[in-house]
Every structure is written in C-alpha cells, then in structure tokens.
Design a protein around this motif. Sequence first.
Motif, PDB file in Angstrom:
ATOM      1  N   THR A  79       3.658   4.490  -7.981  1.00 16.00           N
ATOM      2  CA  THR A  79       4.420   3.476  -8.719  1.00 16.00           C
ATOM      3  C   THR A  79       3.810   3.068 -10.057  1.00 16.00           C
ATOM      4  O   THR A  79       4.500   2.463 -10.876  1.00 16.00           O
ATOM      5  CB  THR A  79       4.613   2.211  -7.860  1.00 16.00           C
ATOM      6  N   GLU A  80       2.545   3.374 -10.265  1.00 11.33           N
ATOM      7  CA  GLU A  80       1.881   3.003 -11.516  1.00 11.33           C
ATOM      8  C   GLU A  80       1.432   4.237 -12.308  1.00 11.33           C
ATOM      9  O   GLU A  80       0.524   4.169 -13.133  1.00 11.33           O
ATOM     10  CB  GLU A  80       0.678   2.100 -11.222  1.00 11.33           C
ATOM     11  N   LYS A 126      -0.005   3.048  -5.315  1.00 10.93           N
ATOM     12  CA  LYS A 126      -0.375   2.846  -6.730  1.00 10.93           C
ATOM     13  C   LYS A 126      -0.171   4.133  -7.529  1.00 10.93           C
ATOM     14  O   LYS A 126       0.358   4.101  -8.635  1.00 10.93           O
ATOM     15  CB  LYS A 126      -1.836   2.396  -6.856  1.00 10.93           C
ATOM     16  N   SER A 166      -6.100   0.011  -7.272  1.00 12.15           N
ATOM     17  CA  SER A 166      -5.828   0.541  -8.619  1.00 12.15           C
ATOM     18  C   SER A 166      -7.066   1.222  -9.181  1.00 12.15           C
ATOM     19  O   SER A 166      -6.964   2.261  -9.846  1.00 12.15           O
ATOM     20  CB  SER A 166      -5.373  -0.571  -9.567  1.00 12.15           C
TER      21      SER A 166
END
Length: 142
Positions: free
Chosen positions: A118-119, A115, A26
């Motif tokens: 999806t984020e 990441k 992240s």
Amino acid sequence: MTATVPGTPTGHWLAAADLPALRGTSGIADRLLLLLHYGIDWHDGWLSSTRHRTTYWDPILPERVISATFMTDSLRGWYTQAAGELVSAPRNHPERAELEQLLRTDDEDAAVLYKLRTETPALILRTRLTADAVRSSRRKGN
C-alpha cells in the motif's frame, strides 16, 4: 525497529541520503527494498539492458514488489519471489546478515507486506533518493 540501524548496510545508505528513519513495519519495508535494489545484478541480469533500466523505477520495480506481496504470506516468501523476478541477491556478508535478520520478523510479516503493497510509491521514492545520494557520494570519493 528503525530504518537507520548503525553499522548496517541500509543504515549507511540511508545516512548518505540524510533521510529520517522510518519506524516499525515501514522501516522494515524500507530496508528490505534497499537490500532488494542493491542486490540486483546490473551487469548480467535481465535488468542490465538499457531498455529495462529506463523502466526500472516505474513500472518494473513497483509491479514486482506489489505482485510478490500477493503471492505469499511471509516476508521470506516475498523476498524469494521478488528477488527471483529481479535477479537480486545480497552482495556480501553484512548485506546477507541484515537481510536474514529482517526476514525473521514472523509476527510482523502481514503488516510489513501490507506496507509494501500500500505504500509502494513512497517507499520506492525513498529507495531512489537513497540510491541517488549513494551514487553521488561515490562519485565524490566519499
């Protein structure tokens, strides 16, 4: 790996926003998005028009970030695709050096791409908060 690496461009930007560090993949995704954002040609690139600036944070940036994750299986490929779409390039040696280091995480590429895919809204929120804080600190002369 944390998002706030002292002495790096992204470390300085995140410190201005007083955001807690993201760790691992992240953190890598967070820093890559900051470098992508700050490398955009806001004067001569296609995003320089008012029409595009009003839709930059949503939907332009999220769409480009996500679509690039489906077009490649490496961070180097992702950055090449996203930077080409957004007309972005590091502006100076420290940004180039940090970007090159972040793109050397071959064993974590798939996880970072996941990441980024999806984020996306949460990561872009951090980028936007950081950009707002940096802009505010520049206006104050800091």
